[in-house]
Design a protein around this motif. Structure first.
Motif, PDB file in Angstrom:
ATOM      1  N   UNK A  79     -69.290  80.200  81.019  1.00  0.00           N
ATOM      2  CA  UNK A  79     -70.605  81.081  81.095  1.00  0.00           C
ATOM      3  C   UNK A  79     -70.286  82.842  80.587  1.00  0.00           C
ATOM      4  N   UNK A  82     -69.133  82.269  77.169  1.00  0.00           N
ATOM      5  CA  UNK A  82     -70.675  82.639  76.193  1.00  0.00           C
ATOM      6  C   UNK A  82     -71.363  83.614  76.580  1.00  0.00           C
ATOM      7  N   UNK A  83     -71.084  84.465  77.797  1.00  0.00           N
ATOM      8  CA  UNK A  83     -71.877  86.056  77.546  1.00  0.00           C
ATOM      9  C   UNK A  83     -71.193  87.241  76.081  1.00  0.00           C
ATOM     10  N   UNK A  86     -72.314  86.340  72.935  1.00  0.00           N
ATOM     11  CA  UNK A  86     -72.894  86.188  72.432  1.00  0.00           C
ATOM     12  C   UNK A  86     -73.165  88.163  72.241  1.00  0.00           C
TER      13      UNK A  86
END
Lengths: 362, 362
Positions: A79, A82-83, A86
């Motif tokens: 995650x 992903x952070x 993005x």
């Protein structure tokens, strides 16, 4: 530099193997868009990130440095990738580059498989284990508290760079752990390669570049051949799991990261060989060769003394190789030939699990 | 019962559409192993779980009930599905069944895509939106605080049951939200279906079973045709996103779950039509038809008054449809024919984004 092509139809890709590959302009042809996210860890980044960056000029390069270790191979750390993607507004033409060992590769590959439902990724494995194992096969994923590699995806890289120079800084234990998988390829598929390894083990342990290249090339070649036959692991590919069902149980029992994966596979391989001998497939001489080459590689040849037979059975029951309740194991019919089977008497397995100091002695 | 076959080679599967399907023995032929995990939510489970269970006798059936709503469509809740699967020792022959709307379907499908690197799943969509949208296409995934559906996978179901009886308990707003997607299929691909919808909108809103079946069948058929041409969404499939880039921006701005997805798509569709008209592709009469059918379906035809043009641009910049910095939108060349383009003057887009009360008036 040698190049091995992994043949998977439209998902085919090359593995470049050799010295001083990191700073050569080998990656740019495989980067489709303008954005790149390099994923590495706190140990590897200080050593090799600058070198890698030198071949990425002209791209928007962002990076995320994760903590080092199997203990961090989980959804929370994926995650964080992903952070970063993005926050830096990476779109679906981005390319993720994994610079590190198997943990970095597995997490980066899984992040690439899931980010915007799939983006490109490149592997730059920096351990022997990841060069000979995760380079081929497209397996990506993370651990769950209740089981190793339980969450993941099949996702093939665009290209793999296996630079033997980076192995110079690899700790002794990690080199040995990588050799466990190299030995496995000989045991399951190629008696001649096994004999070559017996002769060249000391050259490999002193990190002779030529010997390493040859071992990496042949290991990847054997794995690629099996994966090409069976991309989604329904048949022959399962043979690559020699020692792994026992090994995963050891890793889970000890807590991820205490035993290295390759160390657990080393002990697990000895257990698989022991059970194979109890079924009459290997001789005592075969068992002695297996023990000797594992020891020459610096690997453990016994599970932790604290693990009971019951504990093994409990942990192996959640392994992915269990189908409808029956435990399937990879065993050796002879040195250089493996088979997947659930057709063995439970008492023989119990004997192997309780052998203790006598493991490998008929 | 009508059956539509979604043709995707070895990943083909049937969609059964009609009344009273839930309790009929339609699923067993598609369950390969002995283990089943039903995933549902707190709203749907009390209404329909028992009925579904009646056709699953003979299997090991476990279940997990998630909280209801888009706000819970995240990695944490997918992880709860993994927890349940591992606690109940589901192996790689397990089948996940999604009983619920799009949120349950997307999360269950994503969990199935990742659990042990991919297991089987079945969709039993209980909203009109999920029956006409997530039934076809294999898109699964979750939201991230920085963007909707940013994490996911393509994973096809074994079979889909679209039971029109379950729509009886669907709240009015949710029925309208589903109709937004139904109208979309007419707008992008089938002027005749659009005309049929104009005639039958009141029958659909009073939940006439025959009209609903027909609308669901034709919607799924159009989507299946486009997906078959383009399983991984590189070309024609992008047309299915009419209104979605605007709509996603609205959902993100308002916080997931405040505007229903279909409501945001409704307003987004009006914005796409407005921009298409500003480019000279639609007439004022076309625009009036679009507004009228959206309103007849009970949908909003304007974005929230609080959203500035700048806010739209900021949010649309992280949308998956941005490639190398240029915003690509699905626009209408005429009613029944859509196109994906980034070739429009920025001023026209600004006019649409700032039109306010005048949206849809040339």
């Amino acid at each position: 530099m040698q190049t091995l092509n992994v043949d998977l139809g439209e998902r085919s890709y090359p593995i470049h193997i050799g010295q001083n590959l990191l700073a050569q302009p080998l990656l740019a042809p495989f980067i489709k868009g303008r954005q790149v996210m390099v994923v590495s860890n706190e140990t590897v980044a200080p050593l090799y990130l600058d070198k890698l960056m030198s071949q990425l000029s002209g791209f928007q390069v962002d990076m995320i440095i994760l903590p080092d270790g199997e203990a961090f191979k989980n959804l929370d750390h994926v995650n964080r990738i992903f952070d970063a993607l993005l926050e830096k507004r990476h779109n679906r033409t981005t390319t993720l580059i994994a610079l590190g060992g198997g943990v970095v590769g597995d997490m980066t590959g899984f992040a690439a498989a899931c980010y915007q439902r799939g983006v490109a990724f490149i592997q730059v494995p920096t351990t022997l284990l990841s060069q000979v194992d995760s380079s081929v096969g497209g397996k990506t994923g993370v651990n769950h508290p209740l089981g190793k590699n339980m969450i993941g995806a099949f996702h093939q890289p665009q290209v793999v760079l296996a630079d033997t120079d980076v192995l110079a800084t690899l700790p002794e234990r990690e080199l040995s752990a990588g050799l466990a998988e190299v030995i496995k390829y000989g045991l399951i598929h190629d008696a001649e390669f096994l004999a070559w390894l017996e002769e060249n083990m000391s050259a490999l342990r002193r990190r002779d570049a030529g010997a390493l290249s040859q071992a990496i090339y042949r290991s990847c070649e054997i794995k690629a051949e099996m994966v090409a036959l069976d991309e989604r692991e329904s048949g022959v590919r399962a043979l690559l799991n020699l020692g792994h069902t026992f090994g995963h149980a050891i890793e889970t029992d000890q807590g991820y990261g205490q035993w290295l994966h390759g160390e657990a596979v080393g002990a697990g391989t000895m257990m698989a060989a022991d059970l194979s001998a109890r079924l009459g497939w290997l001789t005592q001489a075969d068992l002695d060769r297996v023990r000797k080459i594992l020891q020459a590689a610096g690997l453990p040849v016994q599970p932790p003394a604290s693990m009971s037979s019951e504990r093994f059975v409990e942990l192996m029951a959640v392994d992915k190789k269990v189908i409808d309740g029956s435990l399937r194991l990879v065993l050796l019919q002879q040195l250089g030939k493996a088979v997947v089977t659930s057709d063995f008497p439970a008492e023989r397995l119990t004997e192997t699990l309780t052998a203790g100091e006598c493991l490998g002695q008929l």
